[in-house]
Design an enzyme around this catalytic site. Structure first.
Site, PDB file in Angstrom:
ATOM      1  N   GLU A 116       0.830  -1.203   0.000  1.00 52.60           N
ATOM      2  CA  GLU A 116       0.000   0.000   0.000  1.00 52.60           C
ATOM      3  C   GLU A 116       0.866   1.255   0.000  1.00 52.60           C
ATOM      4  O   GLU A 116       0.463   2.297  -0.527  1.00 52.60           O
ATOM      5  CB  GLU A 116      -0.943  -0.009   1.215  1.00 52.60           C
ATOM      6  N   HIS A 141       6.579 -27.031   2.944  1.00 50.37           N
ATOM      7  CA  HIS A 141       5.740 -28.088   2.380  1.00 50.37           C
ATOM      8  C   HIS A 141       4.649 -27.511   1.490  1.00 50.37           C
ATOM      9  O   HIS A 141       3.657 -28.183   1.204  1.00 50.37           O
ATOM     10  CB  HIS A 141       5.134 -28.920   3.514  1.00 50.37           C
ATOM     11  N   LYS A 165     -13.830   1.600  -4.151  1.00 49.90           N
ATOM     12  CA  LYS A 165     -14.838   2.028  -3.170  1.00 49.90           C
ATOM     13  C   LYS A 165     -15.894   2.912  -3.821  1.00 49.90           C
ATOM     14  O   LYS A 165     -17.092   2.787  -3.536  1.00 49.90           O
ATOM     15  CB  LYS A 165     -14.169   2.773  -2.010  1.00 49.90           C
TER      16      LYS A 165
END
Length: 549
Positions: free
Chosen positions: A355, A387, A515
């Site tokens: 960000e 893994h 937004k």
């Protein structure tokens, strides 16, 4: 701060030439050339944190040129500007002073000629008193019972930091149970509310403006759930506190403004855990441990501000990261903590870095098209990651520099668990740096009684090229102090790279467009009418949703 395109500097051009010769030299060859490379390529902080960067494809010449680049990009001036309260967040006309929140020296820090430290100290004192009352049981819910559970409702910086730290410091946890709700998906709040009792739960609503859509949606759902049992709206004040600056909206919600903890516009969300946003941390581990967290960060601040560039840990990590992305071609960095308590550390700095430095426009307003800015940050705790995705790090076609982090001392000394964990920590960086040659693979088969004719087809698949860059960060023990120092170290690394990328690291306009469009779409979802106002894909998705819901 000066606005300097790094590619125009003499150092950048010298680094390009240096890379042409250096790229042919492997990490293994560097260790052969420099017998005590570890000593020359490692730094220590407070005798509690050791940073070994020797397993990177850098030489003293590389580091010298990178430091020259920092000088040409006016890094030291930028550091002074940030710490002194200059408004280096130009697009929002704000200072950047998360360092003031943990300024345990209490030296004056001026913004527009006013010392911010008295206000910082006043909020800390208020937090301390609040924590004492809640932790001691003096604070009672509406039925006279003490608080047992705290639910932090926030998103982004109001969630990621507090959640990461409370998990990292679980060994210091008191009797309070902490819960974190962030996602506007109703599942998150619904599942959390199943675990708590309205009579003994305290909600912290973390939103500077008290208008954040996700946070306020969850807060109102929590309020409705609470009132379904408590009935009387006056009881809200005993079970809700606000981390905000909007006293009017806080009061309208039903929260006593005496239980509103403020912070300032010079505190960025992703750097806010040091502020009132960290109240959940202080409630979880006690205020004295929260102060130790601040103290560790402050010590790293002092190191960052005063250590010469050759001994400066955040700057060194930033310069090597810049080298890896802009000259060696890496596009990602993995953060791999060998400590289960740090399982959210990579996610926290995924926000912190991406960000901050995920920008394509420089401080001159020009599009960046000839160098890389922030890398993709990701990671998981070891040994789980071994893994899962280490295969690609070892043998894939993408270069992925890694930070390995481990404590020398564990909080849970069960049998030989920690020795096994640390043996993997040490082994992975060795394997990534030095790999395994065809000859070594063949010798292993011969030793196991196989003939080379039997195994020649499988040999290529067991070769490891090595030459994968890593940093090893060994911490004496994960404590509030050392965790504070680690977090601040990465914060300053991000800042240094932002300065040198010539970008604004403390705004985040990239989150706004989505937004805005969501606010436009939301009313369109209120009915079953066919939507035709968007592109064909978005229209099709919305209309299918309406059919299926």
């Amino acid at each position: 701060m000066k606005n300097i395109n790094p590619t125009t500097t003499n150092a950048w051009k010298a680094l390009q030439q240096h890379h042409k010769t250096q790229s042919a030299v492997t990490i293994q060859q560097l260790f052969a050339q420099e017998k005590d490379r570890f000593t020359d390529y490692s730094l220590s902080f407070n005798n509690e944190v050791l940073v070994d960067f020797s397993k990177n494809n850098v030489t003293k010449e590389t580091l010298g040129l990178l430091r020259q680049l920092a000088q040409e990009c006016a890094l030291s001036e930028a550091v002074d500007a940030m710490f002194s309260g200059a408004k280096i967040n130009k697009t929002e006309d704000r200072a950047v002073l998360h360092t003031a929140l943990r300024n345990r020296s209490n030296s004056p820090v001026l913004v527009d000629g006013k010392d911010v430290m008295p206000e910082v100290n006043a909020v800390l004192a208020k937090m301390k008193d609040f924590c004492h009352r809640v932790i001691s049981g003096e604070w009672k819910g509406y039925t006279g019972k003490a608080i047992t559970d705290v639910v932090n409702i926030g998103i982004g910086g109001s969630d990621l930091g507090p959640y990461m730290v409370t998990e990292a410091l679980r060994p210091y946890k008191n009797h309070l149970n902490l819960h974190f709700v962030s996602n506007v998906d109703g599942t998150h709040i619904a599942e959390t509310l199943k675990k708590v009792n309205p009579e003994t739960t305290l909600f912290l609503v973390a939103s500077k403006t008290f208008t954040t859509q996700e946070t306020m949606t969850n807060a109102h759902s929590a309020r409705n759930w609470f009132l379904a049992t408590a009935k009387d709206e006056s009881h809200v004040a005993k079970h809700f506190a606000a981390l905000s600056t909007n006293s009017k909206a806080v009061a309208e919600f039903g929260i006593d403004t005496n239980n509103m903890f403020e912070f300032w516009d010079w505190v960025g969300g992703r750097y806010s855990l040091w502020s009132a946003i960290g109240l959940s941390i202080a409630l979880s581990i006690g205020f004295e441990h929260f102060e130790a967290l601040l103290a560790g960060a402050h010590e790293m601040d002092k190191h960052f501000r005063t250590a010469p560039i050759e001994q400066n840990i955040p700057t060194t990590l930033a310069l090597i990261g810049l080298w890896n992305t802009n000259f060696l071609g890496a596009q990602t960095e993995a953060i791999l903590p060998y400590d289960q308590y740090l399982h959210r550390f990579a996610a926290y700095f995924q926000q912190g870095n991406m960000e901050s430095n995920g920008k394509y426009v420089d401080r001159n307003g020009e599009v960046i098209d000839n160098y890389q800015t922030g890398p993709i940050i990701w990671g998981e705790p070891g040994t789980n990651g071994q893994h899962a995705f280490y295969q690609l790090i070892h043998q894939g076609t993408t270069l992925i520099p890694c930070d390995f982090i481990a404590p020398a001392q564990t909080h849970n000394p069960l049998a030989d668990h920690h020795e096994k964990l640390l043996s993997n920590f040490f082994a992975q960086t060795e394997a990534l740096a030095f790999g395994k040659t065809k000859e070594e693979v063949e010798a292993e088969f011969v030793k196991a009684g196989k003939s080379l004719d039997e195994v020649k087809e499988v040999v290529p698949f067991k070769v490891f090229t090595g030459n994968k860059p890593t940093n090893s960060i060994l911490v004496q023990k994960i404590t509030p102090f050392t965790l504070g120092a680690l977090i601040a170290m990465y914060e300053h690394k991000i800042f240094v790279q932002g300065v040198m990328f010539n970008i604004y690291s403390f705004d985040q306009w990239g989150v706004e467009l989505g937004k805005q469009l969501a606010n436009r779409i939301l009313p369109e979802l209120a009915n079953r009418e066919t939507i035709t106002t968007h592109d064909s894909s978005t229209n099709g998705l919305i209309n299918q949703y309406k059919q299926w819901r």
